[in-house]
Design a protein around this motif. Sequence first.
Motif, mmCIF file in Angstrom:
data_model
loop_
_atom_site.group_PDB
_atom_site.id
_atom_site.type_symbol
_atom_site.label_atom_id
_atom_site.label_comp_id
_atom_site.label_asym_id
_atom_site.label_seq_id
_atom_site.Cartn_x
_atom_site.Cartn_y
_atom_site.Cartn_z
ATOM 1 N N GLU A 106 0.856 -1.178 0.000
ATOM 2 C CA GLU A 106 0.000 0.000 0.000
ATOM 3 C C GLU A 106 0.893 1.229 0.000
ATOM 4 N N HIS A 107 0.661 2.119 -0.931
ATOM 5 C CA HIS A 107 1.466 3.327 -1.039
ATOM 6 C C HIS A 107 0.638 4.524 -0.603
ATOM 7 N N LYS A 108 1.193 5.275 0.327
ATOM 8 C CA LYS A 108 0.542 6.513 0.749
ATOM 9 C C LYS A 108 1.548 7.629 0.567
ATOM 10 N N GLU A 109 1.085 8.699 -0.015
ATOM 11 C CA GLU A 109 1.965 9.834 -0.244
ATOM 12 C C GLU A 109 2.112 10.658 1.026
ATOM 13 N N VAL A 110 3.270 11.239 1.197
ATOM 14 C CA VAL A 110 3.493 12.148 2.308
ATOM 15 C C VAL A 110 2.790 13.449 1.955
ATOM 16 N N THR A 111 1.901 13.861 2.839
ATOM 17 C CA THR A 111 1.193 15.116 2.606
ATOM 18 C C THR A 111 1.689 16.129 3.618
ATOM 19 N N GLY A 112 2.279 17.138 3.159
ATOM 20 C CA GLY A 112 2.821 18.143 4.062
ATOM 21 C C GLY A 112 4.332 18.103 4.087
ATOM 22 N N GLU A 113 4.867 18.934 4.927
ATOM 23 C CA GLU A 113 6.318 19.050 5.015
ATOM 24 C C GLU A 113 6.886 18.021 5.978
ATOM 25 N N LEU A 114 8.133 17.640 5.745
ATOM 26 C CA LEU A 114 8.827 16.764 6.681
ATOM 27 C C LEU A 114 9.094 17.541 7.965
ATOM 28 N N LEU A 115 9.020 16.872 9.085
ATOM 29 C CA LEU A 115 9.244 17.539 10.371
ATOM 30 C C LEU A 115 10.727 17.752 10.611
ATOM 31 N N SER A 116 11.092 18.951 10.960
ATOM 32 C CA SER A 116 12.491 19.223 11.299
ATOM 33 C C SER A 116 12.730 18.990 12.782
ATOM 34 N N SER A 117 11.641 18.927 13.553
ATOM 35 C CA SER A 117 11.725 18.742 14.997
ATOM 36 C C SER A 117 10.398 18.168 15.489
ATOM 37 N N LEU A 118 10.427 17.518 16.650
ATOM 38 C CA LEU A 118 9.203 17.017 17.266
ATOM 39 C C LEU A 118 8.691 17.970 18.353
ATOM 40 N N LYS A 119 9.437 19.035 18.582
ATOM 41 C CA LYS A 119 9.081 19.999 19.618
ATOM 42 C C LYS A 119 7.705 20.606 19.328
ATOM 43 N N GLY A 120 6.803 20.471 20.329
ATOM 44 C CA GLY A 120 5.466 21.025 20.202
ATOM 45 C C GLY A 120 4.523 20.228 19.308
ATOM 46 N N LYS A 121 4.949 19.083 18.822
ATOM 47 C CA LYS A 121 4.148 18.286 17.889
ATOM 48 C C LYS A 121 3.332 17.229 18.621
ATOM 49 N N THR A 122 2.309 16.721 17.945
ATOM 50 C CA THR A 122 1.508 15.608 18.435
ATOM 51 C C THR A 122 1.936 14.361 17.673
ATOM 52 N N ILE A 123 2.314 13.328 18.428
ATOM 53 C CA ILE A 123 2.810 12.092 17.838
ATOM 54 C C ILE A 123 1.835 10.967 18.164
ATOM 55 N N GLY A 124 1.476 10.187 17.157
ATOM 56 C CA GLY A 124 0.614 9.025 17.353
ATOM 57 C C GLY A 124 1.458 7.768 17.467
ATOM 58 N N LEU A 125 1.133 6.920 18.422
ATOM 59 C CA LEU A 125 1.795 5.623 18.579
ATOM 60 C C LEU A 125 0.756 4.534 18.401
ATOM 61 N N VAL A 126 1.023 3.583 17.514
ATOM 62 C CA VAL A 126 0.104 2.470 17.271
ATOM 63 C C VAL A 126 0.788 1.192 17.725
ATOM 64 N N GLU A 127 0.170 0.514 18.683
ATOM 65 C CA GLU A 127 0.708 -0.741 19.206
ATOM 66 C C GLU A 127 0.096 -1.908 18.456
ATOM 67 N N ASN A 128 0.923 -2.909 18.121
ATOM 68 C CA ASN A 128 0.409 -4.063 17.379
ATOM 69 C C ASN A 128 -0.077 -5.194 18.276
ATOM 70 N N ARG A 129 -0.013 -5.020 19.599
ATOM 71 C CA ARG A 129 -0.507 -5.967 20.596
ATOM 72 C C ARG A 129 0.361 -7.208 20.747
ATOM 73 N N LYS A 130 1.564 -7.179 20.208
ATOM 74 C CA LYS A 130 2.477 -8.289 20.435
ATOM 75 C C LYS A 130 3.169 -8.106 21.781
ATOM 76 N N PHE A 131 3.759 -9.186 22.260
ATOM 77 C CA PHE A 131 4.417 -9.205 23.556
ATOM 78 C C PHE A 131 5.472 -8.103 23.651
ATOM 79 N N HIS A 132 5.384 -7.277 24.647
ATOM 80 C CA HIS A 132 6.293 -6.176 24.968
ATOM 81 C C HIS A 132 6.149 -4.933 24.087
ATOM 82 N N ALA A 133 5.249 -4.937 23.119
ATOM 83 C CA ALA A 133 5.063 -3.731 22.307
ATOM 84 C C ALA A 133 4.594 -2.583 23.186
#
Length: 100
Positions: free
Chosen positions: A20-47
């Motif tokens: 599955e190909h998804k295009e990057v929409t928007g600019e690449l992040l130069s920093s994570l400062k002040g940003k909202t980050i999503g974390l998706v867990e796959n439910r495997k052991f220790h994830a």
Amino acid sequence: MSSTAGFIQVLDPCPADIPEHKEVTGELLSSLKGKTIGLVENRKFHADTFLKELQSVLKSEYGAEKVIYAQKFTMSRPCAEETIEALIKDCDAIVHGVAD
């Protein structure tokens, strides 16, 4: 006595690997400062353990403002489309964590 050659047809129940190909929409992040980050867990052991630690590091060392934590329903299926769409809407970046 007559002999006839037979054959066996083997069916592979696995789905075809279609990337599955998804295009990057928007600019690449130069920093994570002040940003909202999503974390998706796959439910495997220790994830969960790994991603909870990553959540702490993203905030304390990289200045992420907010971390949104999501889980897949099961490790063997893709993440629900509505979960991905919500993360795309609310997050500046998303990390899909895999562990075993």
